[in-house]
Design an enzyme around this catalytic site. Structure first.
Site, PDB file in Angstrom:
ATOM      1  N   CYS A   8      29.894   4.775  18.521  1.00 49.35           N
ATOM      2  CA  CYS A   8      29.711   6.185  18.151  1.00 49.35           C
ATOM      3  C   CYS A   8      31.053   6.888  18.326  1.00 49.35           C
ATOM      4  O   CYS A   8      32.095   6.220  18.411  1.00 49.35           O
ATOM      5  CB  CYS A   8      28.582   6.838  18.949  1.00 49.35           C
ATOM      6  SG  CYS A   8      28.873   6.930  20.731  1.00 49.35           S
ATOM      7  N   ARG A  14      25.271   8.299  22.320  1.00 43.57           N
ATOM      8  CA  ARG A  14      24.430   7.426  21.496  1.00 43.57           C
ATOM      9  C   ARG A  14      24.685   5.941  21.708  1.00 43.57           C
ATOM     10  O   ARG A  14      23.736   5.164  21.913  1.00 43.57           O
ATOM     11  CB  ARG A  14      24.625   7.776  20.002  1.00 43.57           C
ATOM     12  CG  ARG A  14      24.121   9.142  19.626  1.00 43.57           C
ATOM     13  CD  ARG A  14      24.631   9.591  18.277  1.00 43.57           C
ATOM     14  NE  ARG A  14      26.083   9.819  18.295  1.00 43.57           N
ATOM     15  CZ  ARG A  14      26.816  10.147  17.256  1.00 43.57           C
ATOM     16  NH1 ARG A  14      26.243  10.282  16.065  1.00 43.57           N
ATOM     17  NH2 ARG A  14      28.113  10.340  17.371  1.00 43.57           N
ATOM     18  N   ASP A 122      24.173  13.461  16.348  1.00 43.48           N
ATOM     19  CA  ASP A 122      24.945  13.525  17.589  1.00 43.48           C
ATOM     20  C   ASP A 122      24.306  14.576  18.503  1.00 43.48           C
ATOM     21  O   ASP A 122      24.307  15.763  18.174  1.00 43.48           O
ATOM     22  CB  ASP A 122      26.391  13.918  17.250  1.00 43.48           C
ATOM     23  CG  ASP A 122      27.293  13.835  18.457  1.00 43.48           C
ATOM     24  OD1 ASP A 122      26.765  13.779  19.591  1.00 43.48           O
ATOM     25  OD2 ASP A 122      28.513  13.814  18.274  1.00 43.48           O
TER      26      ASP A 122
HETATM   27  P1  4NP Z   1      28.552  10.359  21.188  1.00 44.87           P
HETATM   28  O1  4NP Z   1      28.541  11.946  21.407  1.00 44.87           O
HETATM   29  O2  4NP Z   1      29.491  10.099  20.029  1.00 44.87           O
HETATM   30  O3  4NP Z   1      27.135  10.038  20.843  1.00 44.87           O
HETATM   31  O4  4NP Z   1      29.033   9.748  22.471  1.00 44.87           O
HETATM   32  C1  4NP Z   1      29.699  12.679  21.608  1.00 44.87           C
HETATM   33  C2  4NP Z   1      30.245  12.747  22.871  1.00 44.87           C
HETATM   34  C3  4NP Z   1      31.378  13.506  23.085  1.00 44.87           C
HETATM   35  C4  4NP Z   1      31.966  14.196  22.043  1.00 44.87           C
HETATM   36  C5  4NP Z   1      31.414  14.118  20.767  1.00 44.87           C
HETATM   37  C6  4NP Z   1      30.284  13.366  20.560  1.00 44.87           C
HETATM   38  N1  4NP Z   1      33.116  14.989  22.285  1.00 44.87           N
HETATM   39  O5  4NP Z   1      33.573  15.669  21.334  1.00 44.87           O
HETATM   40  O6  4NP Z   1      33.632  15.012  23.400  1.00 44.87           O
END
Ligand code: 4NP
Length: 151
Positions: A8, A14, A122
């Site tokens: 991800c 995720r 997300d």
């Molecule tokens: P992930 O969610 O891709 O599902 O781990 C996110 C976690 C952090 C960030 C964006 C999406 N961020 O911008 O820090």
């Protein structure tokens, strides 16, 4: 050994959940599951508290995981690379060296909903889809993956 990588953006919401769910359903003698993020935002971090909580609610402990960034060598290490959304797909396939690399990368929800190109939303910033909904989507996809791998 069959190796499967979940990807991800941050590797804290995720993909750590998907990593934990799939690993719990497979025999670790024959399968290796890991996860990575396309960004470097959370290298070395624990999964997000909300992912840890929803996992725990479903009897899964994901606190052994730490964030890491996807590297080009992952194309060699893993047989299957599942991404959560189309931006992950683009970020990963941009790094591909050949058609074999690209062929390994699949949108995970195409397992449970073939050819629909659906994305795992997300949940990091909140919104319509919370962590419970994401968990259910991922579990459904992982069940389909397990059934395929066992064939
Ligand atoms: P992930 O969610 O891709 O599902 O781990 C996110 C976690 C952090 C960030 C964006 C999406 N961020 O911008 O820090």
């Amino acid at each position: 050994m069959i190796r499967i990588l979940m990807v991800c953006l941050g590797n804290i919401c995720r993909s750590p959940l998907t990593h934990g769910i799939l690993e719990s359903k497979l025999d670790t003698e024959y399968f290796i599951v890991d996860s990575a993020g396309t960004s470097k935002y959370h290298i070395g971090s624990l999964p997000d508290k909300r992912s840890i909580a929803v996992a725990k609610k479903n009897n899964l402990d994901i606190t052994n995981q730490r964030g890491r960034q996807f590297v080009v060598e992952d194309f060699e290490m893993y047989n299957y690379i599942y991404v959560m959304d189309k931006s992950n797909f683009e970020n990963i396939t941009k790094m591909a060296r050949n058609v074999e690399d690209i062929a390994k990368v699949k949108l995970i929800l195409n397992e449970s909903y073939p050819s629909k190109n659906l994305e795992v939303p997300d949940p990091y910033y909140g919104g319509d889809f919370g962590f419970d909904t994401v968990y259910k989507m991922l579990e459904e996809a992982c069940n389909t993956i397990v059934n395929k791998l066992k064939q």
